[in-house]
Write a protein that holds these residues in place. Structure first.
Motif, PDB file in Angstrom:
ATOM      1  N   GLU A   1     -10.354  -2.292   1.607  1.00 46.77           N
ATOM      2  CA  GLU A   1     -10.937  -3.252   0.667  1.00 46.77           C
ATOM      3  C   GLU A   1     -10.693  -2.817  -0.769  1.00 46.77           C
ATOM      4  N   LEU A   2     -10.848  -1.498  -1.022  1.00 54.63           N
ATOM      5  CA  LEU A   2     -10.545  -0.985  -2.357  1.00 54.63           C
ATOM      6  C   LEU A   2      -9.072  -1.169  -2.688  1.00 54.63           C
ATOM      7  N   ASP A   3      -8.212  -1.036  -1.695  1.00 55.22           N
ATOM      8  CA  ASP A   3      -6.773  -1.257  -1.910  1.00 55.22           C
ATOM      9  C   ASP A   3      -6.489  -2.705  -2.342  1.00 55.22           C
ATOM     10  N   ASP A   4      -7.199  -3.635  -1.665  1.00 59.44           N
ATOM     11  CA  ASP A   4      -7.022  -5.053  -2.025  1.00 59.44           C
ATOM     12  C   ASP A   4      -7.437  -5.321  -3.478  1.00 59.44           C
ATOM     13  N   LYS A   5      -8.566  -4.713  -3.817  1.00 62.78           N
ATOM     14  CA  LYS A   5      -9.031  -4.894  -5.192  1.00 62.78           C
ATOM     15  C   LYS A   5      -8.039  -4.301  -6.199  1.00 62.78           C
ATOM     16  N   GLU A   6      -7.545  -3.122  -5.875  1.00 66.11           N
ATOM     17  CA  GLU A   6      -6.597  -2.487  -6.783  1.00 66.11           C
ATOM     18  C   GLU A   6      -5.328  -3.314  -6.918  1.00 66.11           C
ATOM     19  N   ASP A   7      -4.843  -3.836  -5.797  1.00 65.93           N
ATOM     20  CA  ASP A   7      -3.643  -4.685  -5.848  1.00 65.93           C
ATOM     21  C   ASP A   7      -3.881  -5.919  -6.718  1.00 65.93           C
ATOM     22  N   PHE A   8      -5.077  -6.516  -6.562  1.00 65.62           N
ATOM     23  CA  PHE A   8      -5.388  -7.708  -7.343  1.00 65.62           C
ATOM     24  C   PHE A   8      -5.366  -7.401  -8.849  1.00 65.62           C
ATOM     25  N   TYR A   9      -6.088  -6.360  -9.243  1.00 64.58           N
ATOM     26  CA  TYR A   9      -6.158  -6.034 -10.669  1.00 64.58           C
ATOM     27  C   TYR A   9      -4.840  -5.495 -11.204  1.00 64.58           C
ATOM     28  N   ARG A  10      -4.089  -4.792 -10.339  1.00 64.54           N
ATOM     29  CA  ARG A  10      -2.793  -4.279 -10.794  1.00 64.54           C
ATOM     30  C   ARG A  10      -1.814  -5.435 -11.039  1.00 64.54           C
TER      31      ARG A  10
ATOM     32  N   LEU B   1      -2.045   2.123   8.445  1.00 63.57           N
ATOM     33  CA  LEU B   1      -2.496   0.738   8.180  1.00 63.57           C
ATOM     34  C   LEU B   1      -1.968   0.237   6.827  1.00 63.57           C
ATOM     35  N   ARG B   2      -1.928   1.084   5.839  1.00 59.55           N
ATOM     36  CA  ARG B   2      -1.385   0.712   4.524  1.00 59.55           C
ATOM     37  C   ARG B   2       0.108   0.394   4.615  1.00 59.55           C
ATOM     38  N   LYS B   3       0.838   1.212   5.459  1.00 61.49           N
ATOM     39  CA  LYS B   3       2.255   0.960   5.645  1.00 61.49           C
ATOM     40  C   LYS B   3       2.493  -0.363   6.345  1.00 61.49           C
TER      41      LYS B   3
ATOM     42  N   ASP C   1     -11.305   6.071  -8.588  1.00 55.99           N
ATOM     43  CA  ASP C   1     -12.425   7.016  -8.532  1.00 55.99           C
ATOM     44  C   ASP C   1     -13.350   6.697  -7.350  1.00 55.99           C
ATOM     45  N   SER C   2     -13.468   5.407  -7.028  1.00 53.70           N
ATOM     46  CA  SER C   2     -14.326   5.009  -5.900  1.00 53.70           C
ATOM     47  C   SER C   2     -13.776   5.534  -4.579  1.00 53.70           C
ATOM     48  N   ARG C   3     -12.471   5.659  -4.449  1.00 52.39           N
ATOM     49  CA  ARG C   3     -11.885   6.169  -3.204  1.00 52.39           C
ATOM     50  C   ARG C   3     -12.375   7.602  -2.945  1.00 52.39           C
TER      51      ARG C   3
END
Length: 352
Positions: A170-179, A130-132, A106-108
């Motif tokens: 940064e949000l991607d990193d957080k999502e990866d961590f929690y996932r 960059l994600r790829k 939702d933050s994205r």
């Protein structure tokens, strides 16, 4: 049928003869007039103590088996409960992580709106490249970059990332961590489920509590049979001993009776011999009396001095012989009276 150890735990007198029961039964056995039953409890003053000791040892051994088994099972139960609690905690944390992931997603949208970036914009397309790049850096992802993409990424890094791109990464990193964390916790929760299932399945195969209960019952039953057998053996020995004593007493009485009968026969024989001697003595005395001279009628009774002396001497001899015979008879009669008295006493003894 095995006797339940649980019944023994609640009622220790239910399996064995206790000291109190032994005393009461022994008292009843004594009061029963004419009873031929022998109660083993009264055979030995230490018998009840031995029974109580053996019963307690068997009970202690059986209860130890059950206690150890129950302790082991309780430990397993506690472990299972701990695993279930841990599993429940992991599930709750997984749900929390998933909620956090949903918040990041939702933050994205909020970040895109804040920076005024659309999905078709150049800035957002560079973000996707960059994600790829990040995925390509993971050797297990299988993602590879083309030469054109590598040149474009080099230009992006040279010019520097925009604020939008940095916030989104940064949000991607957080999502990866929690996932990743949610995935690990979910896997751990599944592993716990498998462990619990294996434990329960193993329990169904082994039946430790049932087996321990059967073993404990077998111990108590064997001890019960051993104690009962010991009591019967002791009772049999006691009966054999009493019977042997009775037989010895009967043999002794028979020997005494036989001896008395022999004595009585000897006394009767002596009596018959005395009676015979008395009869013979009386006959001898009668014969002496018959041999005394008689004076014929009308005969001359005048005798000389010498004839008178001769008659006196013969008469004296005859009287002496008669006196001796009478004394002999009297002596025999006295002996006979003694024998008769003895025979009367023998008869009394025989009646006893």
């Amino acid at each position: 049928m095995a006797i339940s150890i649980f019944a023994a735990a609640n009622n220790k007198d239910g399996l064995f003869v206790t000291s109190r029961h032994a005393a009461e039964n022994n008292k009843d056995a004594k009061n029963a007039k004419g009873s031929k039953n022998v109660f083993a409890g009264g055979l030995n003053v230490n018998n009840n103590n031995n029974i109580e000791l053996k019963r307690k040892l068997a009970y202690k051994r059986a209860m130890k088996i059950l206690t150890d088994t129950f302790a082991s099972e309780q430990k397993i139960d506690n472990n299972i409960e701990g695993l279930k609690a841990q599993q429940e905690q992991l599930k709750n944390e997984t749900l929390e992580d998933k909620k956090t992931i949903k918040g990041i997603q939702d933050s994205r949208t909020q970040v895109m709106e804040a920076y005024g970036v659309t999905e078709d914009s150049k800035e957002n397309k560079e973000l996707e490249l960059l994600r790829k790049e990040r995925q390509a850096n993971d050797p297990f992802s299988g993602v590879e970059l083309t030469d054109s993409e590598k040149e474009q990424l080099a230009s992006i890094h040279k010019n520097g990332l925009t604020g939008y791109q940095k916030d989104m990464l940064e949000l991607d990193d957080k999502e990866d961590f929690y996932r990743q964390r949610a995935t690990q916790k979910a896997s751990a929760a599944n592993a716990i489920s498998g462990a619990i299932s294996d434990i329960e399945l193993e329990r169904l195969k082994t039946h430790p509590v049932a087996d321990a209960t059967k073993e404990a019952d077998a111990i108590m039953e064997a001890a019960n049979k051993e104690l009962i057998g010991g009591l019967w053996a002791e009772a049999k020995d006691h009966i054999d001993e009493k019977m042997e004593e009775a037989m010895e007493k009967a043999e002794k009485e028979a020997e005494e009776k036989e001896e008395e009968e022999k004595k009585a026969a000897e006394r009767k024989k002596e009596k018959l011999e005395l009676e015979k001697r008395i009869a013979e003595t009386k006959q001898a005395a009668s014969n002496i009396a018959d041999t005394e001279p008689e004076t014929p009628a009308g005969a001359d009774t005048t005798v000389s001095v010498s004839e008178t002396q001769d008659i006196i001497e013969k008469s004296s001899d005859s009287n002496t012989q008669a006196s001796k015979a009478e004394k002999e008879i009297q002596k025999l009669v006295e002996e006979l009276n003694l024998i008769m008295e003895d025979l009367k006493g023998t008869k009394v003894d025989m009646n006893i």
